[in-house]
Design an enzyme around this catalytic site. Structure first.
Site, mmCIF file in Angstrom:
data_model
loop_
_atom_site.group_PDB
_atom_site.id
_atom_site.type_symbol
_atom_site.label_atom_id
_atom_site.label_comp_id
_atom_site.label_asym_id
_atom_site.label_seq_id
_atom_site.Cartn_x
_atom_site.Cartn_y
_atom_site.Cartn_z
ATOM 1 N N GLU A 196 -1.000 -8.321 5.519
ATOM 2 C CA GLU A 196 -0.646 -8.628 6.922
ATOM 3 C C GLU A 196 -1.825 -8.457 7.878
ATOM 4 O OE1 GLU A 196 0.027 -5.924 5.279
ATOM 5 O OE2 GLU A 196 -0.655 -4.318 6.613
ATOM 6 N N HIS A 238 -3.075 -4.613 1.787
ATOM 7 C CA HIS A 238 -2.455 -5.079 3.036
ATOM 8 C C HIS A 238 -2.706 -6.576 3.167
ATOM 9 C CE1 HIS A 238 -1.974 -1.062 5.024
ATOM 10 N NE2 HIS A 238 -2.886 -0.755 4.110
ATOM 11 N N CYS A 283 0.829 -1.205 0.000
ATOM 12 C CA CYS A 283 0.000 0.000 0.000
ATOM 13 C C CYS A 283 0.873 1.268 0.000
ATOM 14 C CB CYS A 283 -1.009 -0.042 1.135
ATOM 15 S SG CYS A 283 -2.374 1.091 0.835
#
Ligand code: GLN
Length: 185
Positions: free
Chosen positions: A170, A168, A78
């Site tokens: 994660e 994202h 990002c």
């Protein structure tokens, strides 16, 4: 393997947790000396303008560019994609090592954030992707491979040792992009 997470701003702990889960030793990178100690680097999402300010005041811009050019594997997610890009609409390039044009905050307000499964070339199963005020990739140079698209837009790019995702991974415990980048180390 020592896996650095650029720890200036953004979701640093989540990336460190993914790296640890994959068996790497996460190191928070805040100084050029920290950077010297790592074999790979993850650049988290957050706010690219803030990352830029903090990276400049920490004298990290030159050293990150140098390591990127020397072949260190880097994953940018990002805002991490934005700071890697050579051309940024609605902002300024920071590291400028990825031959791509990105437009900041390019999804409309109603779709400010959304989740999707994206098929990524070289990774067996769809990758769970969380898009939060994500950039749109407008153009990529000839040395850049598009590893995934979502609704016609490239969302994962690879240029040699560099991998950049517009989303994202994660935040939902998705580990396979990190694994892919660690595999380049
Ligand atoms: N909108 C942010 C920027 O332009 C990126 C958002 C994110 O990293 N989730 O820097």
């Amino acid at each position: 393997m020592k896996a650095g997470v650029l720890a200036l701003q953004g979701d640093v702990r989540e990336h460190a947790a993914v790296l640890a889960e994959l068996g790497a030793s996460p190191v928070e990178v805040r100084t050029p000396e920290d950077l010297d100690r790592v074999d790979v680097l993850v650049i988290p999402g957050g706010e690219s303008t803030t990352i830029g300010k903090l990276a400049r005041s920490a004298n990290l811009v030159g050293p990150v560019v140098e390591r990127a050019r020397a072949g260190m594997p880097i994953l940018g997610t990002c805002a991490g994609m934005i700071v890697l890009a050579a051309r940024v609409e609605g902002g300024e390039p920071l590291f400028g090592v990825l031959d791509a044009t990105v437009r900041r905050n390019a999804y409309g307000r109603q779709v400010d954030s959304f989740e999707a499964d994206v098929e990524v070339e070289g990774i067996d199963h769809p990758v769970r992707a969380v898009f939060i005020r994500a950039p749109i990739v407008e153009q990529v140079g000839p040395g850049v491979r598009v590893l995934a698209t979502h609704e016609g837009h490239p969302v994962v790019l690879e240029q040699g040792n560099l991998v950049a995702a517009a989303f994202h991974p994660e935040l939902v415990g998705e580990t396979r992009l990190h694994e892919y980048v660690l595999g380049k180390g």
